[in-house]
Every structure is written in structure tokens, then in C-alpha cells.
Write a protein that holds these residues in place. Structure first.
Motif, mmCIF file in Angstrom:
data_model
loop_
_atom_site.group_PDB
_atom_site.id
_atom_site.type_symbol
_atom_site.label_atom_id
_atom_site.label_comp_id
_atom_site.label_asym_id
_atom_site.label_seq_id
_atom_site.Cartn_x
_atom_site.Cartn_y
_atom_site.Cartn_z
ATOM 1 N N SER A 141 13.275 -9.405 8.284
ATOM 2 C CA SER A 141 14.382 -8.602 8.070
ATOM 3 C C SER A 141 15.075 -8.774 6.800
ATOM 4 O O SER A 141 15.695 -7.907 6.187
ATOM 5 N N ASP A 142 14.994 -9.831 6.113
ATOM 6 C CA ASP A 142 15.708 -10.300 4.898
ATOM 7 C C ASP A 142 14.862 -9.448 3.674
ATOM 8 O O ASP A 142 15.430 -8.857 2.833
ATOM 9 N N LYS A 143 13.541 -9.360 3.956
ATOM 10 C CA LYS A 143 12.713 -8.699 2.946
ATOM 11 C C LYS A 143 12.822 -7.012 3.099
ATOM 12 O O LYS A 143 12.829 -6.327 2.083
ATOM 13 N N VAL A 144 13.141 -6.919 4.225
ATOM 14 C CA VAL A 144 13.570 -5.198 4.583
ATOM 15 C C VAL A 144 14.689 -4.933 4.030
ATOM 16 O O VAL A 144 14.744 -3.831 3.244
ATOM 17 N N ALA A 157 9.061 2.686 -1.579
ATOM 18 C CA ALA A 157 8.805 3.068 -0.218
ATOM 19 C C ALA A 157 7.866 2.218 0.368
ATOM 20 O O ALA A 157 8.024 1.898 1.651
ATOM 21 N N THR A 158 6.717 2.060 -0.135
ATOM 22 C CA THR A 158 5.627 1.202 0.255
ATOM 23 C C THR A 158 6.144 -0.123 0.285
ATOM 24 O O THR A 158 5.630 -0.679 1.655
ATOM 25 N N GLU A 159 6.924 -0.552 -0.483
ATOM 26 C CA GLU A 159 7.289 -2.125 -0.062
ATOM 27 C C GLU A 159 8.089 -2.112 1.031
ATOM 28 O O GLU A 159 8.094 -3.203 1.575
ATOM 29 N N VAL A 160 8.820 -1.016 1.292
ATOM 30 C CA VAL A 160 9.868 -1.082 2.600
ATOM 31 C C VAL A 160 8.890 -1.180 3.843
ATOM 32 O O VAL A 160 9.069 -2.075 4.772
ATOM 33 N N VAL A 161 7.926 -0.423 3.815
ATOM 34 C CA VAL A 161 6.928 -0.202 5.135
ATOM 35 C C VAL A 161 6.331 -1.680 5.241
ATOM 36 O O VAL A 161 6.150 -2.076 6.413
ATOM 37 N N MET A 162 5.882 -2.129 4.200
ATOM 38 C CA MET A 162 5.204 -3.523 4.275
ATOM 39 C C MET A 162 6.024 -4.612 4.760
ATOM 40 O O MET A 162 5.633 -5.414 5.584
ATOM 41 N N ASP A 186 5.871 -6.601 8.295
ATOM 42 C CA ASP A 186 5.838 -8.179 8.402
ATOM 43 C C ASP A 186 7.021 -8.721 9.293
ATOM 44 O O ASP A 186 7.007 -9.922 9.720
ATOM 45 N N GLY A 187 7.790 -7.876 9.511
ATOM 46 C CA GLY A 187 8.784 -8.225 10.383
ATOM 47 C C GLY A 187 9.797 -9.093 9.946
ATOM 48 O O GLY A 187 10.774 -10.036 10.501
#
Length: 114
Positions: free
Chosen positions: A64-67, A52-57, A61-62
């Protein structure tokens, strides 16, 4: 952005649920999921929190591929949690379906009353 095929989404969730169930009795050294189950609820919850924390980060960062990547991790670990608790994606989908068409404010107020 393309709309997901709802039948495919259901199929993927159902297949993943079957795999997660099949790993419950497996030895921890045979699969990542079996290792998570072996760590117990606290270990699973720790992974859900980390994801969940990694999703927020990723969102901050903006990227979208990381999201997408991090939300996939969060969903996966949430599905492990559900399976550990004797629940499945179907239970969550049923709850979302129940809420569909309700005002979010009305739904939240109804939870406060119960």
C-alpha cells in the motif's frame, strides 16, 4: 483510514497547478517540469504511461505504501499533461462532479450514444 480534508485537497491541487503553469516558459535545465514541457507531448505521455504501469505493479505487489507513492507520481504527471493541454485539475473535478450520483453503467452508455 482518515478522510482527506476536501479544502486541503483543493488547495494542494490549485497550488500545484500554479507551479506547473509557471514552469511552462522556464528553461529545461531549471526544473524537472520545465524539462518535461521541453520534451513535448510525446515525452509527457511517455511519463504518464510509465507511472500508470508502476501503479499497476505496486498494486499487484500488495504494497500500500508503494501504491500511494506511485499514484502520487501518476497524478503529478497527469497534472503536467493537463497543464500542457491547457486544462487543470479543476476541469477533472468538474467532470467527476457531473458524474456524481450517476450509475456508472448509465454514464458509460450515455458516452456511447454521443
Amino acid at each position: 483510514m482518515a478522510n482527506p480534508d476536501s479544502a486541503k485537497v483543493g488547495t494542494v491541487l490549485a497550488e500545484l497547478t500554479q507551479v506547473l503553469e509557471s514552469r511552462k516558459g522556464a528553461e529545461p535545465d531549471t526544473s524537472y517540469v520545465a524539462k518535461l514541457y521541453h520534451k513535448g507531448l510525446d515525452g509527457i505521455l511517455k511519463k504518464v504511461g510509465e507511472e500508470a504501469t508502476e501503479v499497476v505493479m505496486a498494486a499487484k505487489d500488495g504494497a500500500s505504501d508503494k501504491v500511494v507513492y506511485e499514484v502520487a507520481d501518476l497524478w503529478f504527471h497527469s497534472l503536467v499533461l493537463l497543464a500542457d493541454q491547457g486544462l487543470s485539475a479543476a476541469d477533472i473535478l468538474k467532470e467527476l462532479e457531473r458524474r456524481f450520483g450517476l450509475s456508472g453503467i448509465d454514464e458509460k452508455n450515455a458516452r456511447k450514444e454521443s
